[in-house]
Write a protein that holds these residues in place. Sequence first.
Motif, PDB file in Angstrom:
ATOM      1  N   GLU A  26       0.818  -1.214   0.000  1.00 31.41           N
ATOM      2  CA  GLU A  26       0.000   0.000   0.000  1.00 31.41           C
ATOM      3  C   GLU A  26       0.851   1.263   0.000  1.00 31.41           C
ATOM      4  N   ARG A  67      -3.696   3.752   8.691  1.00 28.02           N
ATOM      5  CA  ARG A  67      -3.667   2.394   8.140  1.00 28.02           C
ATOM      6  C   ARG A  67      -2.653   1.531   8.875  1.00 28.02           C
ATOM      7  N   GLU A 103      -4.177   0.295  12.086  1.00 27.65           N
ATOM      8  CA  GLU A 103      -5.082  -0.826  11.841  1.00 27.65           C
ATOM      9  C   GLU A 103      -4.286  -2.121  11.706  1.00 27.65           C
TER      10      GLU A 103
END
Length: 294
Positions: free
Chosen positions: A130, A271, A274
Motif C-alpha cells: 500500500e 492504516r 489498523e
Amino acid sequence: MKNESKRAPVVNLFNNDDLDDPLIEDAIESTRRDQLAELGVTGKAFMILELIARSTRPISISEMIRITGLTKPTTHRVVNMLVEMEFLERDAADNGFTEGPRLITLSQRALVTSAPRSLRHSILQEIAAETGETCNYGILSGSEVIYLDRVESKWPLGLRFAAGSRVPAHCTAIGKLMLSFQSERDLRAIVEARPLTAYTDATITDPGKLTEAIHRVRMDGIGTDNQEFMHGVVCVAVPVVDQSGNCLGCIAVSAPEARMTLNQMLGFVPRMKEAAQSFAKTFHSDQDTPDKEE
C-alpha cells in the motif's frame, strides 16, 4: 522427586493478597506448572523459564519457590544450572534473576525464523504494497532495535537490512517509540548507559534532549526518524499493543526522502495502526476467542 510431583496445587499456596500478584495466574497456568513438574528437571527448568519470561521485573529465589511450589533445594539447583547455561542471569542490582543472553538469543532467532511463515508477515506485505515502501517489525533489546521481520520495497533504491539486523534505538523510529513505553527508571538507565553516537547531523546525542523527545513520542503514540539514523531516509513507527497495554514491538515504514517525505508518510499512520491491531491479535488469538464469544 516423588514428593514434589505430589505437592499441593500451586493455587493453594497463596493468601488473598497474593491474588493481585500479576505473576500468579489462573487455574490453567497452575495446571501447566503441575504438568511440567512431572517431567523431572527439564520440566522444572521450563517452569522457571516461563515464569521469568512472563515477568517485567527480576524474580527472586523466594518468589520462584512461592509461585511454583518447588522445594528450595530444587529451585536453587535448577536456577544454578540455567545460570551456568546462560539462560538466566542475576540482576545487576541483585534483586533476583532475569533472562540470560542465551534465552534472549534463542527467542529472537525463533521469532526471526518463524516470521516469514506467519500471518504477521502477510500484514507487513500489505502495508509495504500500500505504501510502496519498506515495512518492518522490530523489538527493543537493551539500547538497540532488532528487526524480526521485514518486507523490502520493490524500488531499485532501497534500504537493505535483513531480519535479525540490529540498529540503535536512540535515533530510529521504532527505538524511540519502544523507549517511550519504558518506565522513567528504565528509560534513564538505557539513555545514560553509553554515549549516544551521532549517525547524522540530526541525531540527538544529548541524554536530556533525547529523554524530552521520547516524552513527546509517549504523548503522540507515534515514532519518527527524520534522517536521524541515515542521511536522506525517513521513517514512521506505530506500536503493536496487546489488550493489557503491553508493547509487543512496532511496525514501521521507511523510505528515501526523495521518494516520500516524512509528512507524506505520516498520512499512512491510520492504516498502519489498523495493521498493528491485527498484528497484536496474532500473538494471543487463543485469548481473543472468549471475548468474541461474549
